[in-house]
Design an enzyme around this catalytic site. Structure first.
Site: not given
Ligand code: NVA
Ligand code: CP
Length: 304
Positions: A104, A131, A134, A219, A259, A287
Site C-alpha cells: 500500500r 484499489h 476492494q 468514498d 469502502c 475483503r
Molecule cells: N480513497 C480512499 C480509500 C481508502 C480505503 C483513500 O485512498 O484514502
Molecule cells: N477500505 C479499506 O481499504 O480500508 P482500510 O484503509 O482500513 O484498509
C-alpha cells in the site's frame, strides 16, 4: 511462466475474476462451517504499508493465518525503505525471502517498479490510482445480495479517485454500466475512462447518475495524502452527498456501498450508511474472503 501480479483488475481475465468470486463465496462458506483449509502452510506474505489501514491489513493477516501461513507487516518507519533504500533493491531482497508481497503506497508506479523486480507475486493493497482488492470484495458483495452484476447499472458519486478508477476497471471486466458523477475538476483519469469504452459515462449531475441504478457507491472526499485539501474539497463536493433524496432516485432495492472508513454527514448520511440499502459491513467482511481467494489463486492456482 512469468510470475503473475495483481496491480489492477486488468491483470486478470474476466473469467479469472469470476473464478475468484465463486471461490471467495466458497471459502466464506467453508470458514463459516469451521472447515480447516490450509493451502498456504509454510508460506509467508510480506506486507509493505506506507499508508494507514484497518481492513486491508487485518484481512490479509487473518487470511494468511487461516490458510496456515504467516504475514510480516513492514512499516516504512522501521525498514530501510523509509530511509530511501531503492524500491528495486527492496523488491529483489524481499522476494528472495517471502512467497508473496502486498504493498500500500502513494504513487502507482512504485508498485509497478516493485513488481518488475520481484520474483514473487505482488498485490496492490491501494495506491493513489487504484484499489483493486476492494473491488473484489465489492463485486462479491453485489453477487451475494443481488446475483450477477453483468448488465446492471452502478452509480459512482463523489471523487474520481482510486476507488472510482477501480470501479471503472470493474465495469469493463465484469461488464456493467457505470455512471460517474463528480464535481468539475474532480473527474477520473481520462485514459482509464476511455479504456472501458461505452460502459462508462462521466457526468456532473449526481441525480442523473443515480437514476434507476442498481447500486450507488461513494468514498471519502479527501483521500489519504490529501488531508490538507479537506476543507476545499468539502466545499466542492457539497452537492454530492449520498442521502435519502439521492438514494430515492435509484431502484427501490438498490444497494449502497462504501469502502470505509466513512465520514458520516459528509459523503454519506448516517441514515443511509446504517439504513436498509447499505451493505458496507458485508463489503468489509468480504475483503477477507476475496483476498483469500486471490492469495490461493496466485500461490496455488485455480483449484476447481
Ligand atoms: N480513497 C480512499 C480509500 C481508502 C480505503 C483513500 O485512498 O484514502
Ligand atoms: N477500505 C479499506 O481499504 O480500508 P482500510 O484503509 O482500513 O484498509
Amino acid at each position: 511462466m512469468n510470475v503473475r501480479h495483481f496491480l489492477t483488475l486488468t491483470d486478470f481475465t474476466p473469467a479469472e475474476l469470476m473464478y475468484l468470486m465463486r471461490r471467495a463465496i466458497e471459502l466464506k462458506a467453508m470458514l463459516r462451517r469451521g472447515e480447516r483449509h490450509e493451502p498456504l502452510k509454510g508460506k509467508v506474505l510480506g506486507m509493505i504499508f506506507e499508508k494507514s489501514s484497518t481492513r486491508t491489513r487485518v484481512s490479509f493477516e487473518a487470511g494468511m493465518v487461516q490458510f496456515g501461513g504467516a504475514a510480516i507487516f513492514l512499516s516504512p518507519r522501521d525498514t530501510q525503505l523509509g530511509r530511501g533504500e531503492p524500491i528495486e533493491d527492496a523488491a529483489r531482497v524481499l522476494s528472495r525471502m517471502v512467497d508473496i508481497i502486498t504493498i500500500r503506497t502513494f504513487e502507482h508506479n512504485k508498485v509497478e517498479l516493485f513488481a518488475r523486480y520481484s520474483k514473487v507475486p505482488v498485490i496492490n493493497a491501494l495506491t493513489d490510482l487504484h484499489h483493486p482488492c476492494q473491488l473484489l470484495a465489492d463485486i462479491q458483495t453485489f453477487i451475494e445480495h443481488r446475483g450477477d452484476i453483468q448488465g446492471r447499472t452502478v452509480a459512482w458519486v463523489g471523487d474520481g479517485n482510486n476507488m472510482c478508477h477501480s470501479f471503472i476497471h470493474a465495469a469493463k471486466q465484469f461488464d456493467f454500466q457505470l455512471r460517474i458523477a463528480t464535481p468539475p475538476g474532480f473527474a477520473p483519469d481520462a485514459a482509464i475512462v476511455k479504456s472501458a469504452g461505452t460502459r462508462v459515462t462521466v457526468m456532473e449531475d449526481p441525480m442523473q447518475a443515480a437514476k434507476d441504478a442498481d447500486l450507488i457507491a461513494t468514498d471519502v472526499w479527501a483521500s489519504m495524502g490529501q488531508e490538507d485539501q479537506q476543507a476545499a474539497r468539502a466545499q466542492a463536493f457539497q452537492a454530492y452527498q449520498v442521502n435519502a433524496e439521492l438514494m430515492h432516485k435509484a431502484k427501490p432495492d438498490a444497494l449502497f456501498m462504501h469502502c470505509l472508513p466513512a465520514h458520516r454527514e459528509e459523503e454519506v448520511t448516517a441514515a443511509i450508511l446504517e439504513g436498509k440499502h447499505s451493505v458496507v459491513w458485508d463489503e468489509a467482511e468480504n475483503r477477507l474472503h476475496a483476498q483469500k481467494a486471490l492469495l490461493e489463486f496466485l500461490l496455488v492456482g485455480q483449484v476447481n
